[in-house]
Design a protein around this motif. Sequence first.
Motif, mmCIF file in Angstrom:
data_model
loop_
_atom_site.group_PDB
_atom_site.id
_atom_site.type_symbol
_atom_site.label_atom_id
_atom_site.label_comp_id
_atom_site.label_asym_id
_atom_site.label_seq_id
_atom_site.Cartn_x
_atom_site.Cartn_y
_atom_site.Cartn_z
ATOM 1 N N GLY A 97 0.812 -1.200 0.000
ATOM 2 C CA GLY A 97 0.000 0.000 0.000
ATOM 3 C C GLY A 97 0.847 1.251 0.000
ATOM 4 N N LEU A 98 0.199 2.350 0.237
ATOM 5 C CA LEU A 98 0.864 3.645 0.169
ATOM 6 C C LEU A 98 0.349 4.536 1.287
ATOM 7 C CD1 LEU A 98 2.911 5.122 -1.654
ATOM 8 C CD2 LEU A 98 0.968 6.006 -2.964
ATOM 9 N N ALA A 99 1.270 5.059 2.088
ATOM 10 C CA ALA A 99 0.924 6.014 3.141
ATOM 11 C C ALA A 99 1.116 7.424 2.596
ATOM 12 C CB ALA A 99 1.789 5.789 4.373
ATOM 13 N N LEU A 100 0.078 8.221 2.672
ATOM 14 C CA LEU A 100 0.119 9.588 2.158
ATOM 15 C C LEU A 100 -0.034 10.596 3.288
ATOM 16 C CD1 LEU A 100 -2.269 9.205 -0.934
ATOM 17 C CD2 LEU A 100 0.238 9.115 -0.923
ATOM 18 N N LYS A 101 0.457 11.781 3.047
ATOM 19 C CA LYS A 101 0.283 12.889 3.986
ATOM 20 C C LYS A 101 -0.315 14.059 3.233
ATOM 21 C CE LYS A 101 2.660 15.842 7.336
ATOM 22 N NZ LYS A 101 3.954 16.186 7.965
ATOM 23 N N LEU A 102 -1.387 14.615 3.776
ATOM 24 C CA LEU A 102 -2.063 15.732 3.132
ATOM 25 C C LEU A 102 -1.074 16.845 2.808
ATOM 26 C CD1 LEU A 102 -4.840 17.005 2.320
ATOM 27 C CD2 LEU A 102 -4.847 18.069 4.587
ATOM 28 N N GLY A 103 -1.020 17.210 1.536
ATOM 29 C CA GLY A 103 -0.185 18.329 1.125
ATOM 30 C C GLY A 103 1.182 17.968 0.602
ATOM 31 N N ASP A 104 1.622 16.707 0.791
ATOM 32 C CA ASP A 104 2.943 16.389 0.263
ATOM 33 C C ASP A 104 2.855 16.062 -1.226
ATOM 34 O OD1 ASP A 104 2.088 13.752 0.043
ATOM 35 O OD2 ASP A 104 3.287 13.011 1.714
ATOM 36 N N ALA A 105 4.009 15.938 -1.874
ATOM 37 C CA ALA A 105 4.042 15.783 -3.329
ATOM 38 C C ALA A 105 3.325 14.516 -3.778
ATOM 39 C CB ALA A 105 5.491 15.779 -3.808
ATOM 40 N N LYS A 106 3.478 13.432 -3.025
ATOM 41 C CA LYS A 106 2.848 12.164 -3.418
ATOM 42 C C LYS A 106 1.334 12.257 -3.299
ATOM 43 C CE LYS A 106 3.678 8.069 -5.022
ATOM 44 N NZ LYS A 106 4.380 7.885 -6.307
ATOM 45 N N PHE A 107 0.862 12.930 -2.274
ATOM 46 C CA PHE A 107 -0.585 13.130 -2.136
ATOM 47 C C PHE A 107 -1.130 13.893 -3.339
ATOM 48 C CE2 PHE A 107 -4.263 15.660 -0.933
ATOM 49 C CZ PHE A 107 -5.085 14.731 -0.323
ATOM 50 N N ASN A 108 -0.455 14.975 -3.700
ATOM 51 C CA ASN A 108 -0.908 15.768 -4.849
ATOM 52 C C ASN A 108 -0.877 14.952 -6.133
ATOM 53 O OD1 ASN A 108 -1.164 17.941 -3.106
ATOM 54 N ND2 ASN A 108 0.840 18.794 -3.620
ATOM 55 N N GLU A 109 0.148 14.120 -6.278
ATOM 56 C CA GLU A 109 0.264 13.267 -7.459
ATOM 57 C C GLU A 109 -0.899 12.277 -7.533
ATOM 58 O OE1 GLU A 109 3.088 9.597 -9.023
ATOM 59 O OE2 GLU A 109 3.946 11.073 -7.631
ATOM 60 N N MET A 110 -1.237 11.678 -6.383
ATOM 61 C CA MET A 110 -2.325 10.694 -6.365
ATOM 62 C C MET A 110 -3.687 11.367 -6.572
ATOM 63 S SD MET A 110 -1.097 7.674 -6.211
ATOM 64 C CE MET A 110 0.146 8.336 -7.331
ATOM 65 N N GLU A 111 -3.859 12.573 -6.033
ATOM 66 C CA GLU A 111 -5.109 13.300 -6.295
ATOM 67 C C GLU A 111 -5.274 13.575 -7.778
ATOM 68 O OE1 GLU A 111 -7.287 15.808 -2.897
ATOM 69 O OE2 GLU A 111 -5.772 16.908 -4.021
ATOM 70 N N ALA A 112 -4.211 14.014 -8.417
ATOM 71 C CA ALA A 112 -4.271 14.295 -9.855
ATOM 72 C C ALA A 112 -4.576 13.026 -10.639
ATOM 73 C CB ALA A 112 -2.955 14.910 -10.323
ATOM 74 N N ALA A 113 -3.949 11.904 -10.239
ATOM 75 C CA ALA A 113 -4.208 10.628 -10.909
ATOM 76 C C ALA A 113 -5.653 10.201 -10.708
ATOM 77 C CB ALA A 113 -3.250 9.559 -10.382
ATOM 78 N N GLY A 114 -6.171 10.425 -9.510
ATOM 79 C CA GLY A 114 -7.552 10.061 -9.229
ATOM 80 C C GLY A 114 -8.552 10.875 -10.024
ATOM 81 N N MET A 115 -8.271 12.148 -10.208
ATOM 82 C CA MET A 115 -9.189 13.005 -10.965
ATOM 83 C C MET A 115 -9.243 12.601 -12.440
ATOM 84 S SD MET A 115 -10.712 14.853 -8.794
ATOM 85 C CE MET A 115 -11.581 16.010 -9.868
ATOM 86 N N LYS A 116 -8.207 11.938 -12.929
ATOM 87 C CA LYS A 116 -8.214 11.482 -14.323
ATOM 88 C C LYS A 116 -9.190 10.327 -14.541
ATOM 89 C CE LYS A 116 -3.488 12.930 -15.458
ATOM 90 N NZ LYS A 116 -2.111 12.488 -15.816
ATOM 91 N N VAL A 117 -9.455 9.567 -13.484
ATOM 92 C CA VAL A 117 -10.363 8.416 -13.630
ATOM 93 C C VAL A 117 -11.726 8.668 -12.980
ATOM 94 C CG1 VAL A 117 -8.462 6.776 -13.779
ATOM 95 C CG2 VAL A 117 -9.467 7.274 -11.545
ATOM 96 N N ILE A 118 -11.925 9.868 -12.424
ATOM 97 C CA ILE A 118 -13.173 10.170 -11.726
ATOM 98 C C ILE A 118 -14.392 9.946 -12.617
ATOM 99 C CG2 ILE A 118 -14.427 12.356 -11.361
ATOM 100 C CD1 ILE A 118 -13.257 10.835 -8.721
ATOM 101 N N LYS A 119 -14.265 10.191 -13.901
ATOM 102 C CA LYS A 119 -15.394 10.038 -14.812
ATOM 103 C C LYS A 119 -15.890 8.598 -14.893
ATOM 104 C CE LYS A 119 -12.364 9.530 -18.874
ATOM 105 N NZ LYS A 119 -12.696 8.135 -19.168
ATOM 106 N N ASP A 120 -15.070 7.647 -14.450
ATOM 107 C CA ASP A 120 -15.402 6.227 -14.548
ATOM 108 C C ASP A 120 -15.638 5.596 -13.175
ATOM 109 O OD1 ASP A 120 -15.078 6.220 -17.364
ATOM 110 O OD2 ASP A 120 -12.917 6.084 -17.113
ATOM 111 N N THR A 121 -16.172 6.389 -12.235
ATOM 112 C CA THR A 121 -16.375 5.883 -10.879
ATOM 113 C C THR A 121 -17.856 5.774 -10.546
ATOM 114 O OG1 THR A 121 -16.216 8.122 -9.965
ATOM 115 C CG2 THR A 121 -14.181 6.812 -10.050
ATOM 116 N N ALA A 122 -18.127 5.057 -9.463
ATOM 117 C CA ALA A 122 -19.472 4.933 -8.899
ATOM 118 C C ALA A 122 -19.317 4.907 -7.379
ATOM 119 C CB ALA A 122 -20.158 3.663 -9.398
ATOM 120 N N PHE A 123 -20.431 5.127 -6.676
ATOM 121 C CA PHE A 123 -20.370 5.274 -5.228
ATOM 122 C C PHE A 123 -21.504 4.492 -4.566
ATOM 123 C CE2 PHE A 123 -18.437 8.876 -7.254
ATOM 124 C CZ PHE A 123 -17.262 9.072 -6.535
#
Length: 652
Positions: free
Chosen positions: A89-115
């Motif tokens: 897995g991956l441990a993230l911290k709000l505001g660090d570079a990896k968190f921002n990278e994963m948020e950006a990656a997540g927004m690329k696939v948001i169109k294909d999600t369900a809840f």
Amino acid sequence: MCQSQGLTEAEMKLIDELKGLGQAHLFKGWEDNKIKDADKKRLAEQLGTLNSQYPGGLKAYIENSIKLLKESKEGANAFTGFKPSAPKGLALKLGDAKFNEMEAAGMKVIKDTAFCIVAGGLGERLGYNGIKVELPYETVTETCYLDLYCKHILALQERARKNGAPKCVLPLAIMTSGDTDEKTRVLLEANDNFGMAEGQIVIVKQEKVPSLADNNAAFVLQKGDDFQIQTKPHGHGDVHMLLHEAGLAKKWANEGRKYLMFFQDTNGLVFHAAPAAFGVSDSMGFEVNSLTVPRRPGEAVGAICKLDGKDRSLTCNVEYNQLAGLMKDAGYGGDEADESGFSPFPGNLNILIFSIPEYAKTLEKCGGMVPEFVNPKYKDAAKTIFKKPTRLECMMQDYPKLLSSESKVGFVSLERSVCFSAVKNNAIDALGKQKKTGFPESACSGEQDAYKIARMYLSLAGAKVNVDGKKEKFNRIDTEVGAKVVFQPSFATTLEEFKAKFPNPTQVVLGDQATVLLEGSDITVKRLEMKTGYLFVKACPGAKVSIDWKGDNAPMKFQPKGEFNEATGAFDYPEGLAEKYRIRGYTMEYEGSAAEKKNSTFVITKPGNYTITQNGIQASPSLSYVSYVPGAALMAVTAIGFIALARFLMRR
């Protein structure tokens, strides 16, 4: 075959089958003509319903129950022979570079999600006699949890549409129960589905299973009614079966959707972690991804573990009361910390992200059934008598137990303050929980965490704000009270988008007595300096708003309510105080006049360019705004054209 006037052939056949399965006690005395056929019919119809609801019918339920009750009596451990190790897995911290990278990656696939919301419970543990999703998340706007979740999904949908998917619709499934189904539907209807399109929300209803009296799986009759079976919830693991039976998993897979996120009914912070969690799932190729928090050894929360056995390996949740024994059996000292000071096994939150294509295939194979368990409380050492009836249960987080050793299952970890603030305990229980764990998980702590995450975002953006606030007690619970800041989901969906809304962050200074609400995707804060006061800005799509505010006015403040009565061991509240405030221990009240509040409230209903200052609002080409009273209806609507706007500015 059982004979009785009014029973169908199918009902009589089921009764005879149940007699052969150890349930003859249910029909004792039925040959006596004194028993009314209507009562027999009531029981027969209920049994028919229960038979149709459980895969394989009541015969399968009884057989599964006897097997699991035998294993429970013998003390069988499902994890015997498995050796635990840290999961991937991956441990993230709000505001660090990896968190921002994963948020950006997540927004690329948001169109294909369900809840999917698991919302089968009432608020009884909270001291609230209603469904939990109708409770206010916070009392500045009184936005309820279900409205909040819909706002988040719609905000993500809007971003997906702007980023190349103009027809994107993000579906939401809600699992209800007999206790919550009707009230949930009424809440949605009364609020026009909180802005969701027709068909965007699908409700699936969970049913109950028979209670069990003993190790022979004898069904229990209702106290005072010999013609009704006592039933209990089967557990939130039913959500998988319900999504399968409704055809939703298959439908979403056929639509090309990639990820499905499950979350609980009263965790208002969850969407702050959602984009990054989706990004981790996509970048690491996880079939199942658990959103977790760092876990201290011995903490009463399940742990995500990788388990290696002789014939298979799997990554799944292990309940905290099983973990220490599992570790010792594998040759370790027990549930111990690593060099970080935390357990190597992150804490499970029951926030799960599944890869939809694999999920749909697995449900087809298993019919949506996840492994069941039974947890009787025994009255005797021989484990033959129960203290109270039990039943079979299942948990949604046990889904990975269905997967093969090759399936990629992992986790993403974030600080608790970013992703998890459950609201589930009444004031008295919450105080005990706070003393024991530091987390009361009450209505007042949930609300303060809502404001704190907004202050954290402001601080990360470079603004000056006291993130931790100051200590205050409500319902005897310690809370951190600071600036009451509400950024509705439409304002920003990621941390980087949020930061971009504050081009001059050093000119954003908020005191602990400031209350600020911003709602709208095109709001930019050039300056916002307020030690004490209130500002409410809501902008419609197409309205571009620039805030340049410096000045104080009357604030909103918490007004404590209720005193603890030592004699009764309960709280005494003012007569007529609504339960939603009792469970918090306060109300939210504005300290100024209605006119003062109106002068710092701006609800813009027409597209255009606007600038808001402490002196009022400037607009081009036209302005519409309304005065807004939190928790009530919009009170007045004023459309101002060029002439009216000129008069307004002259009066300034």
